[in-house]
Scaffold this active site. Sequence first.
Site, PDB file in Angstrom:
ATOM      1  N   HIS A 289      79.953   2.066 -24.494  1.00 50.72           N
ATOM      2  CA  HIS A 289      78.719   2.689 -24.974  1.00 50.72           C
ATOM      3  C   HIS A 289      77.758   2.854 -23.810  1.00 50.72           C
ATOM      4  O   HIS A 289      77.704   2.009 -22.928  1.00 50.72           O
ATOM      5  CB  HIS A 289      78.063   1.818 -26.061  1.00 50.72           C
TER       6      HIS A 289
ATOM      7  N   ASP B 231      82.231   2.821 -34.027  1.00 47.41           N
ATOM      8  CA  ASP B 231      83.356   3.599 -34.528  1.00 47.41           C
ATOM      9  C   ASP B 231      84.671   2.842 -34.552  1.00 47.41           C
ATOM     10  O   ASP B 231      85.655   3.324 -35.109  1.00 47.41           O
ATOM     11  CB  ASP B 231      83.527   4.867 -33.668  1.00 47.41           C
TER      12      ASP B 231
HETATM   13  N1  CMC Z   1      88.220   3.135 -22.296  1.00 45.00           N
HETATM   14  C1  CMC Z   1      88.475   2.947 -20.999  1.00 45.00           C
HETATM   15  N2  CMC Z   1      87.563   3.032 -20.003  1.00 45.00           N
HETATM   16  C2  CMC Z   1      86.315   3.354 -20.368  1.00 45.00           C
HETATM   17  C3  CMC Z   1      85.961   3.571 -21.720  1.00 45.00           C
HETATM   18  C4  CMC Z   1      86.973   3.454 -22.697  1.00 45.00           C
HETATM   19  N3  CMC Z   1      86.695   3.656 -23.992  1.00 45.00           N
HETATM   20  N4  CMC Z   1      84.650   3.879 -21.788  1.00 45.00           N
HETATM   21  C5  CMC Z   1      84.172   3.850 -20.533  1.00 45.00           C
HETATM   22  N5  CMC Z   1      85.181   3.534 -19.671  1.00 45.00           N
HETATM   23  C6  CMC Z   1      85.054   3.352 -18.228  1.00 45.00           C
HETATM   24  C7  CMC Z   1      85.013   4.695 -17.514  1.00 45.00           C
HETATM   25  O1  CMC Z   1      86.313   5.123 -17.151  1.00 45.00           O
HETATM   26  C8  CMC Z   1      84.143   4.360 -16.324  1.00 45.00           C
HETATM   27  O2  CMC Z   1      84.957   3.660 -15.402  1.00 45.00           O
HETATM   28  P1  CMC Z   1      84.664   3.769 -13.782  1.00 45.00           P
HETATM   29  O3  CMC Z   1      83.229   3.402 -13.600  1.00 45.00           O
HETATM   30  O4  CMC Z   1      85.636   2.785 -13.204  1.00 45.00           O
HETATM   31  O5  CMC Z   1      84.965   5.194 -13.432  1.00 45.00           O
HETATM   32  C9  CMC Z   1      83.117   3.375 -16.877  1.00 45.00           C
HETATM   33  O6  CMC Z   1      83.789   2.740 -17.986  1.00 45.00           O
HETATM   34  C10 CMC Z   1      81.834   4.001 -17.371  1.00 45.00           C
HETATM   35  O7  CMC Z   1      82.180   5.041 -18.278  1.00 45.00           O
HETATM   36  P2  CMC Z   1      81.309   6.342 -18.474  1.00 45.00           P
HETATM   37  O8  CMC Z   1      82.154   7.376 -19.141  1.00 45.00           O
HETATM   38  O9  CMC Z   1      80.629   6.714 -17.199  1.00 45.00           O
HETATM   39  O10 CMC Z   1      80.207   5.794 -19.476  1.00 45.00           O
HETATM   40  P3  CMC Z   1      79.254   6.667 -20.344  1.00 45.00           P
HETATM   41  O11 CMC Z   1      78.075   5.833 -20.624  1.00 45.00           O
HETATM   42  O12 CMC Z   1      79.006   7.991 -19.716  1.00 45.00           O
HETATM   43  O13 CMC Z   1      80.100   6.960 -21.691  1.00 45.00           O
HETATM   44  C11 CMC Z   1      81.122   6.614 -23.792  1.00 45.00           C
HETATM   45  C12 CMC Z   1      79.976   6.219 -22.857  1.00 45.00           C
HETATM   46  C13 CMC Z   1      80.833   6.066 -25.180  1.00 45.00           C
HETATM   47  C14 CMC Z   1      81.184   8.144 -23.900  1.00 45.00           C
HETATM   48  C15 CMC Z   1      82.457   6.059 -23.238  1.00 45.00           C
HETATM   49  O14 CMC Z   1      82.411   4.651 -23.227  1.00 45.00           O
HETATM   50  C16 CMC Z   1      83.665   6.517 -24.039  1.00 45.00           C
HETATM   51  O15 CMC Z   1      84.220   7.592 -23.736  1.00 45.00           O
HETATM   52  N6  CMC Z   1      84.119   5.746 -25.075  1.00 45.00           N
HETATM   53  C17 CMC Z   1      85.168   6.176 -25.958  1.00 45.00           C
HETATM   54  C18 CMC Z   1      84.633   7.159 -27.003  1.00 45.00           C
HETATM   55  C19 CMC Z   1      83.806   6.437 -28.047  1.00 45.00           C
HETATM   56  O16 CMC Z   1      84.204   5.417 -28.602  1.00 45.00           O
HETATM   57  N7  CMC Z   1      82.643   7.033 -28.399  1.00 45.00           N
HETATM   58  C20 CMC Z   1      81.764   6.509 -29.449  1.00 45.00           C
HETATM   59  C21 CMC Z   1      80.465   6.013 -28.909  1.00 45.00           C
HETATM   60  S1  CMC Z   1      79.533   5.054 -30.126  1.00 45.00           S
HETATM   61  C22 CMC Z   1      79.150   6.173 -31.367  1.00 45.00           C
HETATM   62  C23 CMC Z   1      78.020   7.039 -30.971  1.00 45.00           C
HETATM   63  O17 CMC Z   1      78.247   8.075 -30.351  1.00 45.00           O
HETATM   64  O18 CMC Z   1      76.866   6.673 -31.254  1.00 45.00           O
END
Ligand code: CMC
Length: 426
Positions: free
Chosen positions: A304, A361
Amino acid sequence: MTEFATLTIDGKTLELPILIGTEGERAIDIRTLRQETGFITYDPGYGSTGCCKSEITFMDGEKGILRYRGIPIEQLAEHSSFVETSYLLLHGRLPSREELTRTSVMLNDQSLVHEDMQIFYQNFPRGSHPMGILSAMVNALRSFYPELMADDEGFEITFLRLLSKVRTMAAMSYKISRGHKVVYPRPDYTYCANFLNMMFDTPVKPYVLDKDMVKALNVFWILHGDHEQNCSTATVRTVGSARANIYASLSAGISALWGPLHGGANQKVIEMLTQIHREGLGISEVIANAKDKNNPFRLMGFGHRVYKTYDPRAKIMKQMCDTVLPKLEIHDPLLDIAKALEEIALSDSYFIDHNLYPNVDFYSGILLRAMGIPTSMFTVMFAIGRLPGWIAQWKENLDDPEQRICRPRQIYMGRNANDYVPFNDR
Ligand code: CMC
């Protein structure tokens, strides 16, 4: 007394006011930056950018705190109903008994959907995703209910209309997609009971209301009520900032929510767990894939932008699965897989170092499956729950004299000026 941050740039020193929120969050007010220095800030994804002052929802991502209008989400999930929580989000305070009764009566008054809208549903191609249909239909509501909300009462009616009709429309679209007769809302049922009845009542098998199921649905929707400036809410505010009507703004929010990184994750989690179950994949193999930077796979329902610890909504959702499923005598193998995934992930150094925990989720789909909601409708369920938050945020944005049309800047990295070349000379 206002404090200031000092920025020295190009030999010029600027005093930038520091804003302090009621929970101690601090922000540097950079509104004069471009005008004074010619510089803009660069922050893709807005991770360090505050776009508004808000009184609706407080989150502390480090401590795993979520409060609506100051009330902890845990207390609302335990004691409140979705209708009461919606009132709280919109009005900033809990309703009196009379106000809550009046709200429930008005929700019932607003619950029917114009019959002509059924024709739209019938003519969407079979297999259309329910989120695409919902987004289109919410925008279409503007044509069916064109009255402008000139005052607070008009706004209240629009709010109740949206909350009530979108729920009816969601159940209606499910019935039509199955080729079944539409079930109309009943004035003697509460908001959540009505939804379940409209979804599952059939002429051959009348739906028998189950109080545990009704409670579970109330909690599910309360947990989704608002989440401050997430992607869809920021979209609703952005579209509203152009003074677009509320239906168009919500329709845009629904489209943003559809994305698998946002609300669409609840559908993706179940698809992921189903695949693991069906193909008998090993949990360690799945975790390894999620960690592999050459593999686009991510553990859906994990991570998140704000929470760097366990999402408090996920905690409640998991508890709900643990109490509701046994009561309904449901044993869902996907719940076992989810728990096994969580256990391994939370002890893995990659997930620990990246602060990746289950988000709302991760367990919500298992609860929805137990209610009999089809997987393709999971994100629609999220959208219904988020309506009060979106509407409260849209109104707050409109009423805030400091807000202007949203118009971010960019840093141009394209080609410098060059002349048009006619075809024959290219
Ligand atoms: N599985 C594996 N690695 C992950 C995941 C994951 N679910 N989420 C983040 N990472 C890693 C990502 O690869 C990155 O690694 P590095 O720094 O080594 O390159 C690091 O963690 C930071 O990730 P980010 O994508 O820069 O983080 P963000 O804040 O931009 O994205 C997120 C947040 C929710 C989009 C992301 O965690 C994700 O894609 N999660 C899976 C989808 C998900 O469950 N979404 C629902 C969110 S909660 C409901 C709502 O939207 O309110």
